[in-house]
Design an enzyme around this catalytic site. Structure first.
Site, PDB file in Angstrom:
ATOM      1  N   GLU A  61      -0.153  -5.606  -5.500  1.00  0.00           N
ATOM      2  CA  GLU A  61       0.931  -5.702  -4.522  1.00  0.00           C
ATOM      3  C   GLU A  61       2.049  -4.688  -4.761  1.00  0.00           C
ATOM      4  O   GLU A  61       2.491  -3.990  -3.850  1.00  0.00           O
ATOM      5  CB  GLU A  61       1.530  -7.113  -4.549  1.00  0.00           C
ATOM      6  CG  GLU A  61       0.625  -8.230  -4.070  1.00  0.00           C
ATOM      7  CD  GLU A  61       0.681  -8.426  -2.571  1.00  0.00           C
ATOM      8  OE1 GLU A  61       1.356  -7.639  -1.874  1.00  0.00           O
ATOM      9  OE2 GLU A  61       0.049  -9.375  -2.091  1.00  0.00           O
ATOM     10  N   HIS A  93       0.158  -3.841  -1.332  1.00  0.00           N
ATOM     11  CA  HIS A  93       0.880  -4.700  -0.399  1.00  0.00           C
ATOM     12  C   HIS A  93       0.552  -4.312   1.046  1.00  0.00           C
ATOM     13  O   HIS A  93       0.592  -3.135   1.389  1.00  0.00           O
ATOM     14  CB  HIS A  93       2.380  -4.521  -0.669  1.00  0.00           C
ATOM     15  CG  HIS A  93       3.282  -5.489   0.017  1.00  0.00           C
ATOM     16  ND1 HIS A  93       3.244  -6.836  -0.222  1.00  0.00           N
ATOM     17  CD2 HIS A  93       4.273  -5.298   0.930  1.00  0.00           C
ATOM     18  CE1 HIS A  93       4.171  -7.437   0.501  1.00  0.00           C
ATOM     19  NE2 HIS A  93       4.809  -6.522   1.207  1.00  0.00           N
ATOM     20  N   SER A 151       4.362 -11.041   3.159  1.00  0.00           N
ATOM     21  CA  SER A 151       5.567 -10.439   2.615  1.00  0.00           C
ATOM     22  C   SER A 151       6.775 -11.306   2.961  1.00  0.00           C
ATOM     23  O   SER A 151       6.766 -12.503   2.700  1.00  0.00           O
ATOM     24  CB  SER A 151       5.709  -9.000   3.117  1.00  0.00           C
ATOM     25  OG  SER A 151       6.669  -8.295   2.365  1.00  0.00           O
TER      26      SER A 151
END
Length: 393
Positions: free
Chosen positions: A202, A300, A77
């Site tokens: 994601e 994610h 991330s």
């Protein structure tokens, strides 16, 4: 790179599985790390913290059995964005040997003018008067007040479909002299081995719980995407709609965001790196819980507990499913590695994927849980001498 939250990113189990020293570190985020007031020396303080960590590793890791000439910088991330920046920045590139990352490379660095405007709005929320000694005024405020004002700023700037925070790395500031596209073109990542990839879904983590997105019509989805992408929005939306014929507009919108924010940039980086003859590894992580109440899919962050073997740190996380299913994903779960069973708790040291080849643009190795019905987890071996060919999946 990321927070040193002990449970989520505990590197002890990862270090015990391989001949590696794992270093995790805190760095400043939000207004403490990205408030843009260069006139008082506040510019990309978070990236400056990260650079200091790398210098510490260079100077000290040998005392812990590490090799300062063999350093892998990994991040996920925002941490992936940081990891790439550290490898590309002329001030730190020499301290990085290899890269491992999964991030939002479709999010451009913050424009200095936009960052300055957000900083001014932030100071107004804190009642810091114009003309005051800004640095002195900020230092006099308790951190709780600084964070509360940042939360209010985020609310004021929030827009449907916008996943960018109010403050993040600023283009041209310390640690980010240019955008990653230009740095790659200039050869800044040459000769560094690269492992890069995404989870399959994601963007669900950003939009699955947002009613403004979940109630979108196709017209509303296209309006938002056109504001973000311009004229190409309609063609991109229709392409994803054709691929997902049963999906509602929110799901199509989210799939577009997964591509635009995460996957496309990762593929672009991998393609460029492989075309230069560099060792390049590309993956897609497909694990999703059997009972997926919120339709998160492989969302994610879902790969993190598998990498660090820290499932117990996510006791109520919907990305891992129900408690019953969590037990299946925990100790004792096996995966497939080239026809051979591998315990999940060795995934951290086995998470290497396939070398990209110019004759097949995007060879993705998908990482999935094994079921009795089919082999759902396949992992490529590290590149053999001369490389390994792969048939498209």
């Amino acid at each position: 790179m990321g927070t040193r939250v002990p449970d989520w990113y505990d590197g002890g189990k990862l270090a015990a599985l391989g001949d590696i020293v794992v270093v995790t570190a805190n760095y400043r985020v939000g207004p403490l790390g990205y408030l843009y007031l260069p006139e008082i020396g506040a510019a990309n303080l978070g990236p400056q913290d990260q650079a200091a960590v790398l210098r510490w590793v260079r100077d000290n890791v040998a005392s812990f059995g590490g090799d300062p000439r063999n350093v892998t910088v990994g991040g996920q991330s925002a941490g992936a964005y940081s990891a790439l920046s550290l490898a590309l920045d002329p001030q730190t590139t020499g301290l990085v040997t290899r890269e491992q990352q999964s991030g939002r490379f479709g999010l451009p660095p913050q424009d200095p003018q936009n960052a300055a405007e957000n900083a001014e709005a932030y100071l107004r929320l804190l009642d810091v008067p114009a003309g005051a000694d800004t640095a002195k005024a900020l230092r006099a405020l308790p951190v709780e007040q600084l964070l509360s004002a940042y939360g209010r700023l985020a609310g004021l700037l929030a827009r449907p479909g916008n996943a960018a925070p109010p403050m993040y790395p600023v283009l041209g500031g310390p640690g980010l002299p240019c955008a990653w596209q230009r740095a790659l073109a200039d050869g800044a990542l040459e000769d560094k081995a690269l492992l890069i990839g995404t989870t399959r879904d994601e963007a669900t983590a950003f939009f699955a719980f947002d009613p403004r997105i979940q109630h979108l019509t196709s017209v509303g989805a296209l309006d938002i995407l056109t504001g973000q992408m311009g004229e190409q929005a309609h063609e991109v939306y229709q392409r994803h709609a054709a691929r997902l014929p049963q999906a509602i507009p929110a799901q199509i919108f989210t799939a577009v965001q997964t591509g635009e924010l995460f996957r496309n940039g990762s593929l672009q980086i991998a393609d460029h790196h492989a075309a230069g003859g560099n060792a390049t590894y590309l993956y897609q992580f497909d694990y999703q819980p059997a009972e997926d109440e919120h339709a998160l899919g492989a969302t994610h962050c879902v790969e993190l507990p598998f990498l660090f073997n820290t499932f117990d740190a996510y006791p109520h996380s919907p990305m891992l499913g129900t408690h019953a299913h969590r037990r299946r994903a925990g100790p004792g779960t096996h995966f497939r590695h080239r026809g051979r069973r591998v315990r999940h708790d060795r995934l951290g040291v086995r998470l290497a994927a396939l070398r990209a080849h110019n004759d097949y643009p995007h060879p993705v190795r998908r990482l999935r849980e094994e079921t009795s019905a089919k082999r759902m987890f396949r992992r490529a071996a590290r590149r053999a001498p001369g490389g390994r060919r792969c048939a498209p999946q």
